[in-house]
Design a protein around this motif. Sequence first.
Motif, mmCIF file in Angstrom:
data_model
loop_
_atom_site.group_PDB
_atom_site.id
_atom_site.type_symbol
_atom_site.label_atom_id
_atom_site.label_comp_id
_atom_site.label_asym_id
_atom_site.label_seq_id
_atom_site.Cartn_x
_atom_site.Cartn_y
_atom_site.Cartn_z
ATOM 1 N N ALA A 1 0.837 -1.202 0.000
ATOM 2 C CA ALA A 1 0.000 0.000 0.000
ATOM 3 C C ALA A 1 0.868 1.247 0.000
ATOM 4 N N LYS A 2 1.981 1.157 0.759
ATOM 5 C CA LYS A 2 2.893 2.295 0.854
ATOM 6 C C LYS A 2 3.424 2.693 -0.527
ATOM 7 N N LYS A 3 3.633 1.670 -1.389
ATOM 8 C CA LYS A 3 4.125 1.948 -2.744
ATOM 9 C C LYS A 3 3.153 2.844 -3.503
ATOM 10 N N LEU A 4 1.873 2.756 -3.146
ATOM 11 C CA LEU A 4 0.868 3.585 -3.807
ATOM 12 C C LEU A 4 0.630 4.883 -3.041
ATOM 13 N N GLY A 5 1.364 5.052 -1.939
ATOM 14 C CA GLY A 5 1.126 6.235 -1.126
ATOM 15 C C GLY A 5 -0.062 6.073 -0.190
ATOM 16 N N VAL A 6 -0.539 4.843 -0.036
ATOM 17 C CA VAL A 6 -1.648 4.601 0.888
ATOM 18 C C VAL A 6 -1.065 4.213 2.240
ATOM 19 N N ASN A 7 -1.335 5.002 3.242
ATOM 20 C CA ASN A 7 -0.818 4.712 4.576
ATOM 21 C C ASN A 7 -1.821 3.899 5.367
ATOM 22 N N ILE A 8 -1.456 2.673 5.678
ATOM 23 C CA ILE A 8 -2.268 1.882 6.596
ATOM 24 C C ILE A 8 -1.698 2.133 7.984
ATOM 25 N N PRO A 9 -2.518 2.561 8.928
ATOM 26 C CA PRO A 9 -1.972 2.914 10.244
ATOM 27 C C PRO A 9 -1.392 1.701 10.962
ATOM 28 N N VAL A 10 -0.273 1.900 11.637
ATOM 29 C CA VAL A 10 0.375 0.803 12.366
ATOM 30 C C VAL A 10 0.946 1.347 13.672
ATOM 31 N N PHE A 11 1.139 0.475 14.630
ATOM 32 C CA PHE A 11 1.924 0.808 15.822
ATOM 33 C C PHE A 11 3.069 -0.173 16.003
ATOM 34 N N CYS A 12 2.743 -1.470 16.033
ATOM 35 C CA CYS A 12 3.825 -2.429 16.294
ATOM 36 C C CYS A 12 4.688 -2.629 15.058
ATOM 37 N N TYR A 13 4.104 -2.474 13.879
ATOM 38 C CA TYR A 13 4.881 -2.690 12.664
ATOM 39 C C TYR A 13 5.913 -1.579 12.494
ATOM 40 N N HIS A 14 7.104 -1.985 12.101
ATOM 41 C CA HIS A 14 8.125 -1.008 11.753
ATOM 42 C C HIS A 14 8.912 -1.608 10.599
ATOM 43 N N PRO A 15 9.159 -0.833 9.555
ATOM 44 C CA PRO A 15 9.786 -1.424 8.367
ATOM 45 C C PRO A 15 11.165 -1.999 8.625
ATOM 46 N N VAL B 1 -9.736 -0.203 17.867
ATOM 47 C CA VAL B 1 -8.391 -0.493 18.369
ATOM 48 C C VAL B 1 -7.835 0.730 19.093
ATOM 49 N N LEU B 2 -8.034 1.886 18.505
ATOM 50 C CA LEU B 2 -7.519 3.101 19.151
ATOM 51 C C LEU B 2 -8.231 3.367 20.470
ATOM 52 N N GLU B 3 -9.517 3.075 20.517
ATOM 53 C CA GLU B 3 -10.250 3.289 21.771
ATOM 54 C C GLU B 3 -9.662 2.396 22.867
ATOM 55 N N GLU C 1 5.344 14.860 17.602
ATOM 56 C CA GLU C 1 5.883 13.906 16.623
ATOM 57 C C GLU C 1 5.488 12.487 17.032
ATOM 58 N N CYS C 2 4.270 12.388 17.569
ATOM 59 C CA CYS C 2 3.821 11.141 18.183
ATOM 60 C C CYS C 2 2.871 10.395 17.260
ATOM 61 N N PRO C 3 3.221 9.185 16.836
ATOM 62 C CA PRO C 3 2.297 8.414 16.008
ATOM 63 C C PRO C 3 0.938 8.192 16.687
ATOM 64 N N LEU C 4 0.933 8.009 18.000
ATOM 65 C CA LEU C 4 -0.359 7.781 18.658
ATOM 66 C C LEU C 4 -1.244 9.019 18.540
ATOM 67 N N GLN C 5 -0.646 10.182 18.749
ATOM 68 C CA GLN C 5 -1.415 11.427 18.573
ATOM 69 C C GLN C 5 -1.926 11.536 17.135
ATOM 70 N N ASN C 6 -0.998 11.329 16.194
ATOM 71 C CA ASN C 6 -1.356 11.524 14.793
ATOM 72 C C ASN C 6 -2.419 10.540 14.331
ATOM 73 N N ASN D 1 6.571 11.544 5.692
ATOM 74 C CA ASN D 1 5.397 11.265 4.873
ATOM 75 C C ASN D 1 4.773 9.910 5.169
ATOM 76 N N ASP D 2 5.106 9.332 6.298
ATOM 77 C CA ASP D 2 4.513 8.054 6.651
ATOM 78 C C ASP D 2 4.139 8.103 8.117
ATOM 79 N N LEU D 3 3.757 6.967 8.655
ATOM 80 C CA LEU D 3 3.204 6.988 10.004
ATOM 81 C C LEU D 3 4.110 6.320 11.032
ATOM 82 N N TYR D 4 5.305 5.914 10.613
ATOM 83 C CA TYR D 4 6.157 5.168 11.542
ATOM 84 C C TYR D 4 6.760 6.072 12.608
#
Lengths: 795, 170
Positions: A26-40, A111-113, A131-136, A714-717
């Motif tokens: 999805a990232k290749k298309l510029g589609v950001n799927i939200p993640v927390f545990c995932y890290h590239p 999940v966020l709740e 600069e917090c992914p959880l906030q964003n 430009n991503d969510l990591y």
Amino acid sequence: MADLINVYINEVLVSVPKGTVIVDAAKKLGVNIPVFCYHPKLKPVGMCRMCLVEVGRRKIDRATGQPLLDANNQPEIAWGLKLETGCTTPIEEGMQVRTQNEVVKKAQKDVLEFLLTSHPLDCPVCDKGGECPLQNLTLQFGPGTTRFDYNDKQHLDKHYPLGDIIFLDKERCIQCARCIRFQDEVADDRVLGFYERGRTMQIDTLSEPGFDSKFSGNTTDICPVGALTTRDFRFRARPWEMTHVPSICTHCAVGCNLTLGTRRSARDRQWEILRVMPRQNEDVNEIWICDKGRFGHHFTRSQARLTTPLVRKNGQLAEATWDEAIKLVAERLNVVYGHVVGFIGDRVSNEDAYLFGKLFREGVKTTRIANRPHVAGADLVQKYGVGSGTNLGALGKGTVVLIVAGDVEETAPVYMLRLRAAAQRGAKLIVANARETKMDRYAANSLRYKVGTETQLVYGLLNAVNQGSGIRDQVAAYTPAKVAEITGVPEAEITAAGKLIAEAKDLIVVFGDEQPYDIMVNGQYTDAGRALPQACANLVVATGHAGKANNGLLSLWPHNNTQGVFDMLAANGAQWTPADGLKALYIVGSDPIGEGQTLPKSEFTIVQELFLTETAKQADVVLPALSFAERDGTFTNAERRVQRYYKAIAPLGQARADWEIIRMVGEQLGLKWTHYLTSEGVMAEIAATVPQYSGTEYAALAQVTEAWPPVGSNDLYFGGTAYDNRGGVGVQIKSGVELDGQSEMNWIEPPVPSAESTLHVRQLNRHGTLIDQSAVYQPRLIDAPIEPAQVLKGA
Amino acid sequence: MTQLLEKYPAEIEKILDKYPPDRKRSAVLPLLYIAQKEYGYCTPDAIREVAGIVGVEPTEVESVVGFYTLFYDHPVGEHVVQICNDLPCALRGSEQFLDHACKKLGLDKHKVEHGGQTTTDGSVTLESVVCLGACDKAPMMQIDLEYFERLSNEDFDRIIEEMLAKSNHG
């Protein structure tokens, strides 16, 4: 290119290599799927459930194995009954993924709740705020409300020290395990773990000492909340108050790219560095730095820094004006024409070293300059170093890395991460040392030789591969059987390692200086000190592994610009000859007396320094220099990548950049040097006149390339912009053999150790002039070299 | 830290023998049983010793202790009483049963429900737990490793008194 597979993300086609997970596709298309545990940079685990997406797969006709088609001749899609985790699900041919429909949005909100049920509302004082992914992600994907009873929130320790430097806020932690996985998968130091389970699960350590890995600070960067903070930065600034300036680490030869977070203090109006973060450069440090680089910046604002020129008057060093000091220096250098010696340290920039060499050549009319500390083999690395285009991050199957006489973890920590990862991708490591090092864990062959027999071992390997045409007769004597006898390494292991080298598609030889021989004795370079680098060069030349990308020599140099300073001096024809009857000695950025050495006798001594070192105390003139953070410049790292750093904070007092001081001296000596207005001008001349440095103008060094995997803004990591490389990825210059195609082998008789031979061991956390200024890092520092364990003594 | 190795060399060797030499970490659970039996709970030193024996970081062994509710990281009473308070049990009155148990032992229900509490004489630790797999026989409790089912308040008093009498705490 690997097999490409076609998938549809929100009905848009994308072709990605087999094995890619949905989040990356999805990232290749510029589609950001939200993640927390995932890290590239870490293996996917699918723990946080934030990346749930709806997945459809083609229906397959079991009889024919072909996809079933619908009335419109399109494959029929079977949509999954449940949502799947996009970070762990690999793509399949014809797969359809929906990332933004109502079902997915509902799951993301839920999940966020859950994640927010016990997350504290202390964003106003949280280091990560801004600069917090959880906030964003809460803003983008979260619910606006919660059904959770506020009274059921957990109240936990907010200042739990995991080690000397890293603190855990247990309330903020969302249990994504990025820190645990980093310690496990990247740093290989499993001192973090989960404790308890379910709602009470927490990060903890029971190791002794606790969390003080050489890379611990990286966990605070990848933490997607403000749970992990450093003693250095916590509660000191909001991320948006800082100016982010691209820089280069000055603590070792890896040349990690940094972002300096700076701010002008309201208290004393001084600019200061508040935070050091890695800057993404996939060719150098990816997104990692070691803790010394992260916390070793305090010397830039140390009270002990020199701020005015000092001139010796009536036996005492007293403050003087620049005018007075420079005039005196020029006068003494001019009068004693020809009886001057220069010493230059290997922490200074290319511009500084180049101009210093030129000052001696044109102004002082001598070439008697030595770089300090003395190193052996820099000319060989210049000639046969890893070819341009080398990327340790790309090494894998078919590559062999021979590491000899060096401790990669202690001398170039980030190389340990990169070489370990290479081994995991299939590269074979041959680790040869007289003692055990951490690299042995990842070695295909661990060769433990007797102290001082490293050169013989290298020739034993060369003998096992082939004879080496230019030095065939000499190498012929070093049969594996004979070398086994000399080194104590079993013959079978030498043969096996030789076989690996013989079969290698790519070969990199990494050498250190962990051997017993002095490089210089009585002012003369020794053969014994040079024998190992020459043997390593012979090995890459004889096996045809010189002058190509991912092949050649890589030295574990002692400092950040050892190679660059050598190159710049060589370009000016600098040559070391022993000195006597000296009228003047000019020392830049080096403290020989503090290192326990003696200076040649001289009537007049000039020292250019950051601090009043032991050497500076003996000087007749002391000129205050600027630290890397207060000026522009370039360094050449061990892989010969020329990298640019930028002025981040205002100069302290009257101190000036080394090249600028040297220019002032040159002008005073009558040289027409007015065109050196900036360090950029000096570098332009280097690029124009030093063949290997062609193409290293500042504009070229500032070029950036798109980084993959992306971890920038430009991503969510990561929620901030500090990782973004906006200062340039640098230019890896060509090795000499790539330029002239000429290679040769030379024979230096391997030195023979005595029974008393002991290893010279360098360690990352030894006390030193610069690192001692970082109070936060003191608990990690060690006084004396640890008696190396398991040294194989011999002779 | 070689107390366990010195005291139980044969037992430990027997446990380690069950696993291949490069899979020694598999022996973590049985070695922790020994540690808990010896000290009453898994002490930090015992955890470090077990880590040393199987060659992993103490933190990794600590994670195991933390994960399993039957390993204790703090001193517990001579007997551990666990009352199941999951939904099916609650529907059959386990909440009231737990209230009674707390009153009988003089313990604070909030503490019992959040990690357990031990009587001042150190004889009993009471914990409220989820699902012990005996929903049809609620209210129920587990004392050490033994199940007691279909209980009334009177049953609780009797069982506890008998248990304490046996161990001279009554």
